[in-house]
Design a protein around this motif. Structure first.
Motif, PDB file in Angstrom:
ATOM      1  N   GLU A 168       0.895  -1.177  -0.208  1.00 27.53           N
ATOM      2  CA  GLU A 168      -0.048  -0.065   0.078  1.00 27.53           C
ATOM      3  C   GLU A 168       0.808   1.354   0.010  1.00 27.53           C
ATOM      4  N   ARG A 169       2.257   1.007  -0.066  1.00 33.52           N
ATOM      5  CA  ARG A 169       3.047   2.024   0.012  1.00 33.52           C
ATOM      6  C   ARG A 169       3.356   2.923  -1.480  1.00 33.52           C
ATOM      7  N   GLY A 170       2.620   2.796  -2.233  1.00 31.49           N
ATOM      8  CA  GLY A 170       2.897   3.209  -3.532  1.00 31.49           C
ATOM      9  C   GLY A 170       2.818   4.795  -3.718  1.00 31.49           C
ATOM     10  N   ARG A 171       1.745   5.375  -2.975  1.00 29.66           N
ATOM     11  CA  ARG A 171       1.789   6.856  -2.731  1.00 29.66           C
ATOM     12  C   ARG A 171       3.053   7.371  -2.290  1.00 29.66           C
ATOM     13  N   LEU A 172       3.570   6.719  -1.414  1.00 29.84           N
ATOM     14  CA  LEU A 172       4.773   7.177  -0.967  1.00 29.84           C
ATOM     15  C   LEU A 172       5.940   7.230  -1.903  1.00 29.84           C
ATOM     16  N   ALA A 173       5.863   6.481  -2.718  1.00 29.02           N
ATOM     17  CA  ALA A 173       7.042   6.264  -3.645  1.00 29.02           C
ATOM     18  C   ALA A 173       6.868   7.337  -5.025  1.00 29.02           C
ATOM     19  N   LEU A 174       5.757   8.319  -5.037  1.00 29.30           N
ATOM     20  CA  LEU A 174       5.519   9.188  -6.074  1.00 29.30           C
ATOM     21  C   LEU A 174       6.636  10.430  -5.571  1.00 29.30           C
ATOM     22  N   THR A 175       7.094  10.917  -7.108  1.00 24.65           N
ATOM     23  CA  THR A 175       8.261  11.804  -6.691  1.00 24.65           C
ATOM     24  C   THR A 175       7.631  12.990  -6.023  1.00 24.65           C
ATOM     25  N   ARG A 176       6.491  13.376  -6.200  1.00 27.11           N
ATOM     26  CA  ARG A 176       5.827  14.565  -5.323  1.00 27.11           C
ATOM     27  C   ARG A 176       5.842  14.297  -3.589  1.00 27.11           C
ATOM     28  N   MET A 177       6.077  13.123  -3.395  1.00 29.19           N
ATOM     29  CA  MET A 177       6.169  12.896  -1.996  1.00 29.19           C
ATOM     30  C   MET A 177       7.461  12.755  -1.450  1.00 29.19           C
ATOM     31  N   SER A 178       8.443  13.179  -2.522  1.00 32.50           N
ATOM     32  CA  SER A 178       9.849  13.186  -1.869  1.00 32.50           C
ATOM     33  C   SER A 178      10.035  14.486  -1.170  1.00 32.50           C
ATOM     34  N   LEU A 179      10.797  14.330  -0.011  1.00 33.35           N
ATOM     35  CA  LEU A 179      11.069  15.462   0.996  1.00 33.35           C
ATOM     36  C   LEU A 179      12.203  16.313   0.146  1.00 33.35           C
ATOM     37  N   GLU A 180      13.245  15.679  -0.617  1.00 37.00           N
ATOM     38  CA  GLU A 180      14.222  16.513  -1.260  1.00 37.00           C
ATOM     39  C   GLU A 180      13.756  17.227  -2.369  1.00 37.00           C
ATOM     40  N   GLY A 181      12.673  16.607  -3.208  1.00 37.69           N
ATOM     41  CA  GLY A 181      12.387  17.245  -4.193  1.00 37.69           C
ATOM     42  C   GLY A 181      13.536  17.058  -5.506  1.00 37.69           C
TER      43      GLY A 181
END
Lengths: 80, 167
Positions: free
Chosen positions: A35-48
């Motif tokens: 269920e962690r697919g959304r966490l893998a999205l680029t926009r979810m990256s803290l670093e950007g």
């Protein structure tokens, strides 16, 4: 109060039990591995985006008259 | 101990058990059956369809980096092991089916890719990581399980298959 007397064994036992029961009452919803697919999205990256962040940092430091350029993978603007 | 103390201890133990994760599917255990539709194409596949043969079941998703790395390698392995009684079956767990379809259009594989929209299979198999893969023998029992993917897994998989194939 007896409950706040940390030297009293009864108080310690009640505190442990209370914490354990609190764990049951809190709505824990563990995220399954699939269920962690959304966490893998680029926009979810803290670093950007590293280059965009470096450019923003460069503009900021220029406005603040701070010294030093910010490096990013692929090189900076070369104006320092 | 009084009844009250016993009850409190029981509740403490219950809390600990609730917080602890369930054990993953271990070697020697019988893998739970599944009956899932093909992601591309018509029809279903069951685990029971692969009895008498070895089967390597891979749980994957398109958003998972190691999964994306592993699929082309599994395709090469599938080609290598063709006709040797070893089947590879992938079970996709993407939230959106289209993500998996788009990924497979770019990285096609020739082994069956199934779709588990309800995620009941990874729950039954106690999947703890993405990807997770399991090698089963002809009786449907787990021979070896892998959590995650590294290039060394392929060699370990080949060794496990060779061991099963040896008389």
């Amino acid at each position: 109060m007896r409950l706040l007397n940390c030297n009293h064994p009864e108080a310690i036992r009640r505190m442990v039990i209370s914490l354990a029961m609190l764990g049951l009452l809190v709505a824990c919803a563990p995220v399954q591995p699939w269920e962690r697919g959304r966490l893998a999205l680029t926009r979810m990256s803290l670093e950007g985006d590293a280059l965009l962040e470096a450019m923003d940092e460069h503009v900021y430091s220029s406005k603040e008259a701070a010294s030093g350029g910010i490096e990013a993978a692929g090189g900076g603007c070369g104006c320092n | 101990m009084g009844a009250r103390v016993r009850l409190q201890c029981a509740m403490l133990i219950a809390t600990s058990l609730a917080c602890a994760g369930a054990l993953a599917l271990e070697p020697g255990e019988l893998a739970p059956d599944f009956d899932l539709p093909l992601l591309q194409g018509e029809g279903n596949r069951k685990l029971a369809d692969y009895r008498q043969d070895m089967v390597y079941v891979d749980f994957w998703a398109s958003w998972c980096g190691p999964c994306r790395k592993s699929l082309p390698l599994y395709e090469a392995l599938h080609q290598e092991l063709a006709g040797q009684g070893v089947n590879i079956v992938a079970i996709n767990l993407d939230e959106h089916e289209q993500d998996a379809i788009e990924f497979l259009e770019q990285h096609p594989v020739s082994y069956p890719v199934l779709r588990d929209a309800s995620a009941s299979t990874p729950v039954a198999w106690q999947v703890k990581a993405m990807p997770s893969s399991y090698l089963l023998d002809g009786s449907g029992r787990v021979v070896r399980a892998w959590a995650g993917f590294e290039s060394s897994h392929l060699e370990e998989l080949r060794d496990a298959i060779a061991e099963l194939q040896s008389p």
